[in-house]
Design an enzyme around this catalytic site. Sequence first.
Site, PDB file in Angstrom:
ATOM      1  N   CYS A   1     -49.777 -67.142  40.840  1.00 32.80           N
ATOM      2  CA  CYS A   1     -49.623 -67.829  42.127  1.00 32.80           C
ATOM      3  C   CYS A   1     -48.306 -67.374  42.739  1.00 32.80           C
ATOM      4  O   CYS A   1     -47.925 -66.223  42.606  1.00 32.80           O
ATOM      5  CB  CYS A   1     -49.687 -69.351  41.963  1.00 32.80           C
ATOM      6  SG  CYS A   1     -48.388 -70.041  40.926  1.00 32.80           S
ATOM      7  N   GLY A   2     -47.572 -68.283  43.380  1.00 32.58           N
ATOM      8  CA  GLY A   2     -46.280 -67.931  43.959  1.00 32.58           C
ATOM      9  C   GLY A   2     -45.158 -67.939  42.949  1.00 32.58           C
ATOM     10  O   GLY A   2     -44.367 -67.006  42.865  1.00 32.58           O
TER      11      GLY A   2
END
Length: 288
Positions: free
Chosen positions: A244-245
């Site tokens: 993800c981030g």
Amino acid sequence: MTPATADDPKTLVSTNWLATHLKDPDLRIFDASWYLPDMGRDAHAEYLAGHVPGARFFDIDEISDGRSELPHMAPPVEKFMSRMRAMGVGDGHQVVVYDGMGIFSAARVWWLFKLMGQHDIAVLDGGLPKWVADGHKTTTTPPTIRDRHMTVKTEPQRVRDVTEVARAAKLGDHSIIDARAPARFRGEAEEPREGLRAGHIPGSQNVFYQDLLNDDGTMKPPTTLRTIFKDAGIDLQKPAITTCGSGITAAILSLALERMGKTDHALYDGSWSEWGMYADLPIATGAT
């Protein structure tokens, strides 16, 4: 792959389950709320203003690897153990973790406990909003804490570093699943962290974490989750790597995979905060 039951103390439990077990002597509860800066929320202040009775506050940014320049990387074993002991969490405890969004950052702590070899941990389905909506009380009273020893045996197969992810992307022998919003995955939206390139890991596929959740913040049932992953083109026969981030919402994907009965999954801890930072790592844009 055997999917989990509705209330499973190793993955996900309902607010009714927690209310029933709230006074169990070996139950420990964490408020693991964490928010992005642009959300404008103060997790610790919200905890102090009201939390599930008995809950301790789990500071994701503090209980991390302070030696790393990357955000909230998994902490060294010794740091994890000392923080848990200070909060009175140890061997023989059933842990339930929740957050103020529904299911957001709590899954990250669930994954971290699993990484540390702790299996008796579940995420509260729907988190604090569902707890309150279902008529359960909150408190401002801090919990009573007594030291408890924790035996940690790490499970390194639950985490991947950048070299391992790069190899998996090149060989195509893993399903790399990205939890970010579609526009970020496609490289059409700027990253919230300054200095990161836009796009995704070549060969990865996108399953937006919010698509796994119902409107009330609870997680969709395992049969629906399986359909979502398959419709996104995920080959569930391959071992999975979630990303993800910064390693927060990737854990929601990991939790969903575990709910589906898939156990061969690992989380890329550095995620796009690391991959997007280095110009020598390849990126892809657009849809897969």
